[in-house]
Motif scaffolding. Structure first.
Motif, mmCIF file in Angstrom:
data_model
loop_
_atom_site.group_PDB
_atom_site.id
_atom_site.type_symbol
_atom_site.label_atom_id
_atom_site.label_comp_id
_atom_site.label_asym_id
_atom_site.label_seq_id
_atom_site.Cartn_x
_atom_site.Cartn_y
_atom_site.Cartn_z
ATOM 1 N N GLU A 87 25.979 33.968 9.349
ATOM 2 C CA GLU A 87 27.211 34.350 10.049
ATOM 3 C C GLU A 87 28.367 33.416 9.697
ATOM 4 N N GLU A 88 28.044 32.209 9.241
ATOM 5 C CA GLU A 88 29.090 31.242 8.897
ATOM 6 C C GLU A 88 29.696 31.480 7.513
ATOM 7 N N VAL A 89 29.057 32.312 6.706
ATOM 8 C CA VAL A 89 29.588 32.573 5.363
ATOM 9 C C VAL A 89 30.104 34.009 5.221
ATOM 10 N N LYS A 90 30.232 34.705 6.323
ATOM 11 C CA LYS A 90 30.788 36.055 6.297
ATOM 12 C C LYS A 90 32.149 36.035 5.601
ATOM 13 N N GLY A 91 32.307 36.900 4.598
ATOM 14 C CA GLY A 91 33.555 36.958 3.842
ATOM 15 C C GLY A 91 33.652 35.932 2.731
ATOM 16 N N HIS A 92 32.626 35.093 2.590
ATOM 17 C CA HIS A 92 32.675 34.015 1.586
ATOM 18 C C HIS A 92 31.409 33.964 0.737
ATOM 19 N N TRP A 93 30.753 35.100 0.567
ATOM 20 C CA TRP A 93 29.499 35.106 -0.176
ATOM 21 C C TRP A 93 29.679 34.758 -1.647
ATOM 22 N N GLN A 94 30.803 35.101 -2.221
ATOM 23 C CA GLN A 94 31.013 34.741 -3.627
ATOM 24 C C GLN A 94 31.117 33.225 -3.797
ATOM 25 N N GLU A 95 31.608 32.557 -2.763
ATOM 26 C CA GLU A 95 31.638 31.095 -2.797
ATOM 27 C C GLU A 95 30.223 30.532 -2.724
ATOM 28 N N VAL A 96 29.356 31.184 -1.966
ATOM 29 C CA VAL A 96 27.959 30.747 -1.868
ATOM 30 C C VAL A 96 27.305 30.789 -3.249
ATOM 31 N N PHE A 97 27.573 31.863 -3.994
ATOM 32 C CA PHE A 97 26.992 32.013 -5.325
ATOM 33 C C PHE A 97 27.765 31.247 -6.394
ATOM 34 N N GLY A 98 28.999 30.888 -6.092
ATOM 35 C CA GLY A 98 29.807 30.142 -7.042
ATOM 36 C C GLY A 98 30.381 30.975 -8.159
ATOM 37 N N ASP A 113 32.338 35.269 -8.989
ATOM 38 C CA ASP A 113 32.929 36.475 -8.397
ATOM 39 C C ASP A 113 32.145 37.737 -8.774
ATOM 40 N N HIS A 114 30.869 37.594 -9.076
ATOM 41 C CA HIS A 114 30.040 38.738 -9.442
ATOM 42 C C HIS A 114 29.815 39.644 -8.233
ATOM 43 N N PRO A 115 29.596 40.929 -8.469
ATOM 44 C CA PRO A 115 29.319 41.849 -7.362
ATOM 45 C C PRO A 115 28.035 41.466 -6.632
ATOM 46 N N ILE A 116 27.973 41.840 -5.358
ATOM 47 C CA ILE A 116 26.835 41.501 -4.516
ATOM 48 C C ILE A 116 26.067 42.764 -4.150
ATOM 49 N N HIS A 117 24.758 42.731 -4.377
ATOM 50 C CA HIS A 117 23.856 43.807 -3.973
ATOM 51 C C HIS A 117 22.876 43.230 -2.957
ATOM 52 N N ILE A 118 22.557 43.994 -1.916
ATOM 53 C CA ILE A 118 21.607 43.516 -0.921
ATOM 54 C C ILE A 118 20.436 44.487 -0.775
ATOM 55 N N LYS A 139 16.755 41.044 -14.362
ATOM 56 C CA LYS A 139 17.280 42.049 -15.278
ATOM 57 C C LYS A 139 18.802 42.084 -15.314
ATOM 58 N N ASN A 140 19.439 41.630 -14.223
ATOM 59 C CA ASN A 140 20.889 41.775 -14.097
ATOM 60 C C ASN A 140 21.530 40.450 -13.675
ATOM 61 N N PRO A 141 21.622 39.487 -14.581
ATOM 62 C CA PRO A 141 22.180 38.174 -14.220
ATOM 63 C C PRO A 141 23.656 38.225 -13.843
ATOM 64 N N GLN A 142 24.329 39.333 -14.140
ATOM 65 C CA GLN A 142 25.746 39.483 -13.816
ATOM 66 C C GLN A 142 25.968 39.997 -12.400
ATOM 67 N N ILE A 143 24.883 40.151 -11.648
ATOM 68 C CA ILE A 143 24.958 40.632 -10.268
ATOM 69 C C ILE A 143 24.271 39.621 -9.356
ATOM 70 N N ASN A 144 24.840 39.383 -8.188
ATOM 71 C CA ASN A 144 24.243 38.513 -7.183
ATOM 72 C C ASN A 144 23.434 39.362 -6.201
ATOM 73 N N TYR A 145 22.241 38.901 -5.873
ATOM 74 C CA TYR A 145 21.340 39.658 -4.998
ATOM 75 C C TYR A 145 20.994 38.863 -3.744
ATOM 76 N N ILE A 146 20.942 39.574 -2.624
ATOM 77 C CA ILE A 146 20.549 38.968 -1.359
ATOM 78 C C ILE A 146 19.418 39.796 -0.759
#
Length: 213
Positions: free
Chosen positions: A25-36, A38-43, A59-66
């Motif tokens: 809840e503390e990183v809401k809106g800042h997930w790209q900062e968590v990953f370091g 600006d890649h798209p995020i898939h959950i 398979k997809n290093p250009q995408i961030n996964y949660i």
């Protein structure tokens, strides 16, 4: 997914904050900062033991996964796979799929995966199904315009219910597979359950649906 309670699971998660987001809840809106980046995020909601999320990330290093799961023991097994893979584009979090707006800002997630969700077959449990309209309301908020849900199951009843739920909500069914493993689809990454079911000859169903805002 139901698994036996794992001793030390909570401590295992807490000792690996580089992969497990303990206060999402503390990183809401800042997930790209968590990953370091600006890649798209898939959950993946209901990540199970992590085979799918780590396979997709590899398979997809250009995408961030949660990977998201509500069960501590299950998520601890997923963490084992993440630790083995050492992939930089995977994070895990302990959360309920109905509360995703607490952890993600509007349109912060590009795509959402639902794999082998609990079918909750009894009618009185309909509201617990991850493709029920209240869950779709939540997904729509965190996904962008025309955001997609990719759904897989071995349960025909849940699949038929989900197709109807998506359609009644006004979503577009982009592609539907009535027997995924007999098709020419080449990009499938299996979950642990999927491999087990398919080896027994169970048909696997899949659909890609998108919101049409």
């Amino acid at each position: 997914m139901r698994v036996r309670r794992r001793k030390g699971a909570k401590e295992h998660l807490e000792s690996n904050p580089q992969y497990v987001i303990l206060k999402p809840e503390e990183v809401k809106g800042h997930w790209q900062e968590v990953f370091g980046n600006d890649h798209p995020i898939h959950i993946e909601v209901g990540s199970g033991k992590g085979r799918f999320i780590t396979g997709m990330a590899a398979k997809n290093p250009q995408i961030n996964y949660i990977g998201i799961d509500i069960q501590v023991s299950v998520l601890s097994h997923a963490l084992d796979k993440v630790l083995d893979s050492q992939l930089p584009n995977v994070k895990l979090m302990l959360a309920d799929g109905s509360s995703l707006t607490h952890y993600f800002a509007d349109s912060e997630v590009e795509r959402l995966y639902l794999n082998f969700s609990d079918p909750w077959p009894k009618r009185r449990h309909e509201k617990r199904r991850l493709t029920y309209k209240s869950f779709l309301d939540t997904y729509k908020k965190i996904l962008p315009e025309k955001g997609e849900i990719h759904f897989k199951t071995d349960n025909r009843g849940l699949f038929e219910y989900s197709l109807a739920s998506f359609s009644q909500y006004g979503m577009i069914l982009e592609q539907v597979w009535l027997d995924l493993h007999a098709s020419d689809y080449e990009n499938n990454v299996m979950t642990e359950y999927e491999e087990k079911f398919s080896q027994k000859g169970q048909v696997i169903y899949r659909v890609e649906a998108r919101f049409k805002r």
